[in-house]
Design an enzyme around this catalytic site. Structure first.
Site, PDB file in Angstrom:
ATOM      1  N   LEU A   7      49.459 -74.357  -8.331  1.00 41.95           N
ATOM      2  CA  LEU A   7      48.304 -74.471  -9.351  1.00 41.95           C
ATOM      3  C   LEU A   7      47.151 -73.937  -8.856  1.00 41.95           C
ATOM      4  O   LEU A   7      46.690 -74.513  -7.624  1.00 41.95           O
ATOM      5  CB  LEU A   7      48.251 -75.951  -9.929  1.00 41.95           C
ATOM      6  CG  LEU A   7      49.266 -76.499 -10.354  1.00 41.95           C
ATOM      7  CD1 LEU A   7      48.914 -77.950 -11.290  1.00 41.95           C
ATOM      8  CD2 LEU A   7      50.266 -75.576 -11.333  1.00 41.95           C
ATOM      9  N   ARG A  14      33.270 -78.317  -7.665  1.00 44.10           N
ATOM     10  CA  ARG A  14      32.671 -79.096  -6.371  1.00 44.10           C
ATOM     11  C   ARG A  14      32.415 -78.494  -5.519  1.00 44.10           C
ATOM     12  O   ARG A  14      31.692 -78.650  -4.413  1.00 44.10           O
ATOM     13  CB  ARG A  14      33.589 -80.359  -6.172  1.00 44.10           C
ATOM     14  CG  ARG A  14      33.453 -81.517  -7.468  1.00 44.10           C
ATOM     15  CD  ARG A  14      34.596 -82.409  -7.199  1.00 44.10           C
ATOM     16  NE  ARG A  14      35.843 -81.905  -7.579  1.00 44.10           N
ATOM     17  CZ  ARG A  14      37.104 -82.639  -7.856  1.00 44.10           C
ATOM     18  NH1 ARG A  14      37.025 -83.808  -7.236  1.00 44.10           N
ATOM     19  NH2 ARG A  14      38.264 -82.346  -8.338  1.00 44.10           N
ATOM     20  N   THR A  77      46.033 -80.164 -14.957  1.00 43.04           N
ATOM     21  CA  THR A  77      47.258 -79.714 -14.177  1.00 43.04           C
ATOM     22  C   THR A  77      48.634 -79.805 -15.032  1.00 43.04           C
ATOM     23  O   THR A  77      49.406 -78.617 -14.599  1.00 43.04           O
ATOM     24  CB  THR A  77      47.328 -80.797 -12.908  1.00 43.04           C
ATOM     25  OG1 THR A  77      47.199 -81.994 -13.503  1.00 43.04           O
ATOM     26  CG2 THR A  77      46.001 -80.465 -12.164  1.00 43.04           C
ATOM     27  N   ASP A 100      44.682 -76.200  -3.661  1.00 40.34           N
ATOM     28  CA  ASP A 100      43.848 -76.481  -2.827  1.00 40.34           C
ATOM     29  C   ASP A 100      44.030 -77.705  -1.949  1.00 40.34           C
ATOM     30  O   ASP A 100      43.365 -78.453  -1.247  1.00 40.34           O
ATOM     31  CB  ASP A 100      42.605 -77.253  -3.846  1.00 40.34           C
ATOM     32  CG  ASP A 100      42.878 -78.489  -4.530  1.00 40.34           C
ATOM     33  OD1 ASP A 100      44.187 -78.828  -4.668  1.00 40.34           O
ATOM     34  OD2 ASP A 100      42.234 -79.255  -4.961  1.00 40.34           O
ATOM     35  N   TYR A 361      30.720 -44.682  25.767  1.00 38.20           N
ATOM     36  CA  TYR A 361      31.492 -44.548  24.452  1.00 38.20           C
ATOM     37  C   TYR A 361      32.408 -43.593  24.478  1.00 38.20           C
ATOM     38  O   TYR A 361      32.365 -42.388  24.683  1.00 38.20           O
ATOM     39  CB  TYR A 361      30.343 -44.289  23.376  1.00 38.20           C
ATOM     40  CG  TYR A 361      31.183 -43.941  22.139  1.00 38.20           C
ATOM     41  CD1 TYR A 361      31.828 -44.928  21.473  1.00 38.20           C
ATOM     42  CD2 TYR A 361      31.163 -42.813  21.522  1.00 38.20           C
ATOM     43  CE1 TYR A 361      32.772 -44.672  20.267  1.00 38.20           C
ATOM     44  CE2 TYR A 361      31.761 -42.429  20.233  1.00 38.20           C
ATOM     45  CZ  TYR A 361      32.590 -43.646  19.641  1.00 38.20           C
ATOM     46  OH  TYR A 361      33.267 -43.253  18.519  1.00 38.20           O
ATOM     47  N   ASN A 381      31.756 -37.033  19.533  1.00 38.03           N
ATOM     48  CA  ASN A 381      33.104 -36.879  18.752  1.00 38.03           C
ATOM     49  C   ASN A 381      32.572 -36.690  17.317  1.00 38.03           C
ATOM     50  O   ASN A 381      33.602 -36.270  16.567  1.00 38.03           O
ATOM     51  CB  ASN A 381      34.011 -37.906  18.973  1.00 38.03           C
ATOM     52  CG  ASN A 381      33.201 -39.476  18.347  1.00 38.03           C
ATOM     53  OD1 ASN A 381      32.072 -39.419  18.187  1.00 38.03           O
ATOM     54  ND2 ASN A 381      34.251 -40.051  17.767  1.00 38.03           N
ATOM     55  N   TYR A 382      31.458 -36.600  16.949  1.00 38.86           N
ATOM     56  CA  TYR A 382      31.228 -36.373  15.634  1.00 38.86           C
ATOM     57  C   TYR A 382      29.952 -35.563  15.209  1.00 38.86           C
ATOM     58  O   TYR A 382      28.829 -35.789  15.959  1.00 38.86           O
ATOM     59  CB  TYR A 382      30.729 -37.900  15.100  1.00 38.86           C
ATOM     60  CG  TYR A 382      30.492 -37.876  13.632  1.00 38.86           C
ATOM     61  CD1 TYR A 382      31.321 -37.660  12.535  1.00 38.86           C
ATOM     62  CD2 TYR A 382      29.398 -38.916  13.126  1.00 38.86           C
ATOM     63  CE1 TYR A 382      31.070 -37.862  11.258  1.00 38.86           C
ATOM     64  CE2 TYR A 382      29.220 -38.960  11.882  1.00 38.86           C
ATOM     65  CZ  TYR A 382      29.768 -38.413  10.921  1.00 38.86           C
ATOM     66  OH  TYR A 382      29.737 -38.909   9.534  1.00 38.86           O
TER      67      TYR A 382
HETATM   68  C1  UD1 Z   1      44.731 -83.951  -8.395  1.00 36.40           C
HETATM   69  C2  UD1 Z   1      45.596 -85.102  -9.269  1.00 36.40           C
HETATM   70  C3  UD1 Z   1      45.569 -86.438  -8.531  1.00 36.40           C
HETATM   71  C4  UD1 Z   1      46.109 -86.318  -6.803  1.00 36.40           C
HETATM   72  C5  UD1 Z   1      45.037 -85.112  -6.395  1.00 36.40           C
HETATM   73  C6  UD1 Z   1      45.556 -84.780  -4.825  1.00 36.40           C
HETATM   74  C7  UD1 Z   1      46.118 -84.624 -11.550  1.00 36.40           C
HETATM   75  C8  UD1 Z   1      45.729 -84.802 -12.921  1.00 36.40           C
HETATM   76  N1  UD1 Z   1      45.387 -85.225 -10.501  1.00 36.40           N
HETATM   77  O1  UD1 Z   1      43.427 -84.484  -8.727  1.00 36.40           O
HETATM   78  O2  UD1 Z   1      46.388 -87.541  -9.027  1.00 36.40           O
HETATM   79  O3  UD1 Z   1      45.492 -87.494  -6.484  1.00 36.40           O
HETATM   80  O4  UD1 Z   1      45.151 -83.954  -6.938  1.00 36.40           O
HETATM   81  O5  UD1 Z   1      44.743 -83.803  -4.463  1.00 36.40           O
HETATM   82  O6  UD1 Z   1      47.179 -83.724 -11.365  1.00 36.40           O
HETATM   83  N2  UD1 Z   1      44.278 -76.666 -11.905  1.00 36.40           N
HETATM   84  C9  UD1 Z   1      44.566 -75.730 -12.770  1.00 36.40           C
HETATM   85  N3  UD1 Z   1      44.529 -75.750 -14.079  1.00 36.40           N
HETATM   86  C10 UD1 Z   1      43.901 -76.765 -14.516  1.00 36.40           C
HETATM   87  C11 UD1 Z   1      43.139 -77.737 -13.700  1.00 36.40           C
HETATM   88  C12 UD1 Z   1      43.470 -77.828 -12.414  1.00 36.40           C
HETATM   89  O7  UD1 Z   1      45.592 -74.697 -12.031  1.00 36.40           O
HETATM   90  O8  UD1 Z   1      43.580 -76.725 -15.609  1.00 36.40           O
HETATM   91  C13 UD1 Z   1      44.579 -76.538 -10.360  1.00 36.40           C
HETATM   92  C14 UD1 Z   1      43.341 -76.540  -9.482  1.00 36.40           C
HETATM   93  O9  UD1 Z   1      43.052 -74.994  -9.253  1.00 36.40           O
HETATM   94  C15 UD1 Z   1      43.563 -77.284  -8.339  1.00 36.40           C
HETATM   95  C16 UD1 Z   1      44.620 -78.079  -8.587  1.00 36.40           C
HETATM   96  O10 UD1 Z   1      45.126 -77.731  -9.850  1.00 36.40           O
HETATM   97  O11 UD1 Z   1      44.221 -76.368  -7.391  1.00 36.40           O
HETATM   98  C17 UD1 Z   1      44.362 -79.634  -8.576  1.00 36.40           C
HETATM   99  O12 UD1 Z   1      43.247 -79.435  -9.445  1.00 36.40           O
HETATM  100  P1  UD1 Z   1      41.914 -80.644  -9.160  1.00 36.40           P
HETATM  101  O13 UD1 Z   1      41.081 -80.457 -10.470  1.00 36.40           O
HETATM  102  O14 UD1 Z   1      41.358 -80.522  -7.906  1.00 36.40           O
HETATM  103  O15 UD1 Z   1      42.648 -82.149  -9.214  1.00 36.40           O
HETATM  104  P2  UD1 Z   1      42.249 -83.325  -8.512  1.00 36.40           P
HETATM  105  O16 UD1 Z   1      41.060 -83.856  -9.396  1.00 36.40           O
HETATM  106  O17 UD1 Z   1      41.828 -83.294  -7.041  1.00 36.40           O
HETATM  107 CA    CA Z   2      41.904 -81.562  -5.843  1.00 36.07          CA
END
Ligand code: UD1
Ligand code: CA
Length: 451
Positions: A7, A14, A77, A100, A361, A381-382
């Site tokens: 994902l 942040r 997610t 991430d 050089y 050279n240039y």
């Molecule tokens: C998430 C988990 C949490 C866990 C933590 C671990 C969920 C709801 N929560 O929280 O339980 O403890 O990670 O690090 O899953 N992303 C998408 N599409 C979206 C939202 C997010 O692709 O609509 C991707 C983001 O790019 C990111 C990842 O999902 O890479 C996680 O999203 P993030 O918002 O960082 O979740 P956390 O709040 O950290």
């Molecule tokens: Ca996260």
């Protein structure tokens, strides 16, 4: 069939950045690159990266190493995983990871796959002293894993739980796509959470489990720049420790930055403030002194490199480089060379046992073996439009402060006298001298001084 869904569609608010969060680098490689490289090492059959926010940036970087699913708008997610429909009809296990979370190691991914054989879903969990804002693992009185509650949805008591969700899951692919659409957005953030899948599976009586991770640092999720610095520090020590176990000395491992794809041979000594980057291969028994950058280069054995920058080049063995030398753009330096201070070699080949001790050089040149390049030799050279080649054959002696106007060939054992600006070829064994004749005026020195 082993699949993976990564994902990476979220904005990463942040991070306070104009760049996608997962494109921020940890030791020279974007976070998403770390995750994908590890999945490649694990030999996953298909990797789907869910992109949305600044999708182009990620696709330009990862190219055809993965396939993509677009998530637009980004509704959480769970909603992100729903987009990976291309996997819908696959059998087997699917690993779900977040872009991430760049430190998770191949062995850990492998363990998760193994643990989920014959099961419906396994969540990688961690016990943390400070569970911070991670989702909490909720167990019933018998200790059965029943659901994950996001920090923002937790009550006071749930917040005290220090077993957390790392965000890395292995799930039976058929069951995943059977139930993924049952996830709702009835929660504090009005988002579809992938974590709700656990409760859905539990209600269906499926076999689910939590697998605690061996090293909690591996599962660090990076949400801001403070996390990014922490992750970099952890990976740096992880890599340097590995090399120390393989016979590399670090004077101060905290201040040397070795990227993950670099290789270092036994008995090489790495001083502080050394950066080894972009897949460089360093041989045995080298001394890499402070302020050295080696980028995408191959270094043989028994070399000493001091305060220098070597990019996309090759250095063989028993070569002494620096301080303050710059080798770049496909330069090859054969063994036993001496390259001194303030010397730049660009796209040049330097033969065996030659010398270039100071202020020089050399660009687009083919230099033979046992050649002496005096102080201040410049290949011109240039001409402002095109680049031209300089050839210096074996045993030639190029005096100090010589300009070699390319294209030009200096023959074998030829000599070019100091101060010469040469624009004609010099045949084997000839001496070229091209400078105005000196005149000495009697007593002019005294007159000048006594004026
Ligand atoms: C998430 C988990 C949490 C866990 C933590 C671990 C969920 C709801 N929560 O929280 O339980 O403890 O990670 O690090 O899953 N992303 C998408 N599409 C979206 C939202 C997010 O692709 O609509 C991707 C983001 O790019 C990111 C990842 O999902 O890479 C996680 O999203 P993030 O918002 O960082 O979740 P956390 O709040 O950290
Ligand atoms: Ca996260």
């Amino acid at each position: 069939m082993k699949s993976a869904i990564v994902l990476a569609a979220g904005k990463g608010t942040r991070m306070k950045s104009s760049k996608n969060k997962v494109m921020h680098e940890v030791l020279g490689k974007p976070m998403i690159g770390h995750v994908v490289s590890r999945l490649e090492k694990l030999k996953v059959d298909q990797i789907v990266v869910v992109v949305g926010h600044q999708a182009d940036e990620i696709e330009t970087y990862l190219q055809h190493r993965v396939t993509y699913a677009l998530q637009d708008p980004q509704l959480g997610t769970g909603h992100a995983v729903m987009q990976a429909q291309s996997l819908k009809d696959q059998q087997g296990q699917t690993l779900i990871l977040y872009g991430d979370c760049p430190l998770v190691q191949v062995e850990t991914m492998h363990k998760l796959y193994e643990a989920n054989q014959g099961k419906a879903l396994t969540v990688l969990t961690a016990i943390l002293d400070d569970p911070a804002q991670y989702g909490r693992i909720i167990r019933d009185d018998q200790g059965n894993f029943v659901k994950i509650v996001e920090y923002k949805d937790c009550d006071e008591k749930q917040r005290e739980i220090n077993e957390i969700n790392t965000g890395i899951y292995c799930v039976d692919n058929q069951l995943l796509f059977k139930h993924i659409n049952e996830i709702s957005n009835d929660n504090a953030q009005k988002e579809y959470y992938i974590t709700d899948l656990i409760e859905i599976f539990h209600h269906n009586g499926y076999d689910i489990q939590g697998l605690p991770v061996a090293d909690v640092n591996e599962v660090m999720g990076i949400n801001d720049r403070v996390d990014l610095a922490k992750a970099t520090a952890w990976l740096q020590m992880h890599i340097n420790t590995k090399w120390m176990h393989q016979g590399v000395t670090f004077i101060d491992p905290k201040s040397s930055y070795i990227e993950e794809d670099v290789v270092i041979g036994e008995d090489t000594v790495i001083y502080p403030n050394v950066y080894l980057q972009k897949g460089s291969v360093i041989g045995k028994s080298n001394m890499i002194l402070p302020q050295t950058f080696i980028v995408g280069s191959i270094i043989g054995d028994f070399n000493t490199i001091d305060s220098s920058r070597i990019t996309d080049s090759r250095v063989d063995s028993h070569v002494n480089i620096g301080p303050f030398a710059h080798l770049r753009n496909g330069t090859v330096v054969e063994s036993k060379n001496r390259i001194g201070n303030f010397v730049e070699f660009k796209n040049s080949h330097i033969g065996y046992d030659s010398r270039c001790a100071h202020l020089t050089y050399i660009g687009d040149a083919d230099v033979g073996s046992k050649v002496n390049l005096g102080c201040g030799v410049v290949t011109v050279n240039y001409d402002g439009k095109n680049k031209f080649k300089t050839i210096i054959k074996d045993g030639a002696f190029i005096g100090s402060n010589v300009n070699l106007i390319a294209p030009i060939t200096i023959g074998k054992d030829a000599v070019v006298a100091a101060g010469t600006t040469a624009n004609m070829d010099v045949e084997d064994g000839e001496m070229a001298i091209g400078r105005s004749r000196q005149e000495n005026k009697v007593n002019y020195g005294f007159r000048y001084k006594n004026k």
